[in-house]
Design a protein around this motif. Structure first.
Motif, short mmCIF file in Angstrom:
data_model
loop_
_atom_site.label_atom_id
_atom_site.label_comp_id
_atom_site.label_asym_id
_atom_site.label_seq_id
_atom_site.Cartn_x
_atom_site.Cartn_y
_atom_site.Cartn_z
N LYS A 95 -9.55 -1.08 -11.49
CA LYS A 95 -8.64 -2.26 -10.86
C LYS A 95 -9.64 -2.65 -9.47
CE LYS A 95 -6.62 1.37 -7.61
NZ LYS A 95 -7.35 0.87 -6.56
N THR A 96 -9.20 -3.56 -9.05
CA THR A 96 -9.80 -4.57 -7.86
C THR A 96 -8.80 -4.67 -6.81
OG1 THR A 96 -9.14 -6.67 -8.80
CG2 THR A 96 -11.21 -5.72 -9.63
N VAL A 97 -7.50 -4.00 -7.25
CA VAL A 97 -6.42 -4.11 -5.89
C VAL A 97 -5.98 -2.87 -5.59
CG1 VAL A 97 -6.09 -6.81 -6.49
CG2 VAL A 97 -4.87 -4.93 -7.71
N ASN A 98 -4.91 -2.82 -4.82
CA ASN A 98 -4.44 -1.59 -4.52
C ASN A 98 -3.46 -0.89 -5.53
OD1 ASN A 98 -4.19 -3.27 -1.57
ND2 ASN A 98 -5.00 -1.26 -1.36
N SER A 99 -2.67 -1.60 -6.34
CA SER A 99 -1.78 -1.00 -7.42
C SER A 99 -2.74 -0.62 -8.54
CB SER A 99 -0.72 -1.84 -7.50
OG SER A 99 -0.09 -1.28 -8.60
N SER A 100 -2.58 0.56 -9.03
CA SER A 100 -3.09 1.07 -10.24
C SER A 100 -2.36 0.41 -11.23
CB SER A 100 -2.81 2.68 -10.57
OG SER A 100 -3.50 3.17 -9.50
N GLN A 125 -6.83 6.19 -1.00
CA GLN A 125 -6.43 6.58 0.32
C GLN A 125 -4.80 6.72 0.32
OE1 GLN A 125 -8.29 4.30 3.72
NE2 GLN A 125 -9.24 3.06 2.26
N THR A 126 -4.30 7.63 0.96
CA THR A 126 -3.03 7.98 1.08
C THR A 126 -2.00 6.63 1.35
OG1 THR A 126 -3.57 9.95 2.23
CG2 THR A 126 -1.34 9.41 2.16
N ASN A 127 -2.34 5.85 2.35
CA ASN A 127 -1.62 4.69 2.85
C ASN A 127 -1.96 3.56 2.11
OD1 ASN A 127 -3.98 5.15 4.30
ND2 ASN A 127 -3.51 3.29 5.54
N MET A 128 -2.85 3.37 1.48
CA MET A 128 -3.40 2.13 0.68
C MET A 128 -3.03 2.35 -1.01
SD MET A 128 -4.79 0.30 2.93
CE MET A 128 -5.61 0.13 4.32
N CYS A 129 -4.01 2.90 -1.85
CA CYS A 129 -3.71 2.71 -3.38
C CYS A 129 -2.89 3.63 -3.67
CB CYS A 129 -5.16 2.67 -3.75
SG CYS A 129 -6.12 1.39 -3.62
#
Length: 204
Positions: A95-100, A125-129
């Motif tokens: 992926k290239t963004v936060n959501s899998s 990261q916990t608070n990101m992806c």
């Protein structure tokens, strides 16, 4: 608060999100929390492998100039704990963004094809992806568990310079826990609780 007993479905999928060498670059990211994260991720991968449950490996391919997670950078590679446990049957999502869920191949389609309704999320990261993936999974109707101690993040500032807002990694992890469980997106659990539940199902 009474914690509801954890049950791990026989086909519960373990998502290992962005456990990549680039996150070891302390000079790039700054202070981190939870030094036990990698040990807990490894324990969960071992439990999933032993029980025959599916594992999804997610890898971030940054498009930001100079990123240590860019495909051409050595930091793009998985950390050794993941590389050593990787199996050909694992799904690899890039992926290239936060959501899998916005990656290749399509994670939701893969889960649907296999009738998978429960996800256990780990990684960086916990608070990101991790949080973004958990929020979207909750919206899509999955039963989502996040063993918070199998994730970690870094101190973060808002980028406005002196006098701007900032939070430590520990504060951000707490905020993620409140956001996800308080918001009804996911259940926040511990690695030990998940491992115990997997063991119960394996030995039943």
């Amino acid at each position: 608060m009474t914690q509801t007993a954890i049950e791990i479905a026989d086909n519960s999928a373990l998502l290992v999100i962005d456990v990549q060498k680039g996150f070891d670059a302390a000079a790039y990211w700054g202070p981190r929390d939870n030094p036990d994260a990698e040990t807990n991720i490894a324990a969960l991968m071992d439990a999933w492998r032993e029980s025959g449950r599916p594992i999804v490996l997610v890898r971030h391919a940054s498009v930001q100039p100079g990123s240590v997670l860019a495909p051409e950078h050595p930091g793009h590679a998985f950390k050794d704990l993941v590389r050593e446990r990787r199996h050909e049957d694992d799904l690899l999502v890039t992926k290239t963004v936060n959501s899998s869920f916005y990656g290749t191949p399509d994670l939701a389609a893969w889960l649907t094809d296999r009738g998978i309704g429960q996800l256990v999320l780990t990684g960086i990261q916990t608070n990101m992806c991790v949080e973004t993936t958990a929020r979207m999974a909750g919206n899509l109707g999955y039963d989502v568990l996040v063993p918070l101690d199998a994730t970690h993040t870094f101190d973060l500032a808002d980028g406005t310079g002196p006098g701007g807002l900032s939070l430590t990694a520990a504060q951000l992890a707490t905020a993620t826990a409140v956001n996800l469980q308080g918001g009804g997106f996911a259940r926040i659990v511990t690695t030990a609780e998940v491992l115990a539940a997997v063991g119960e199902r394996v030995t039943a």
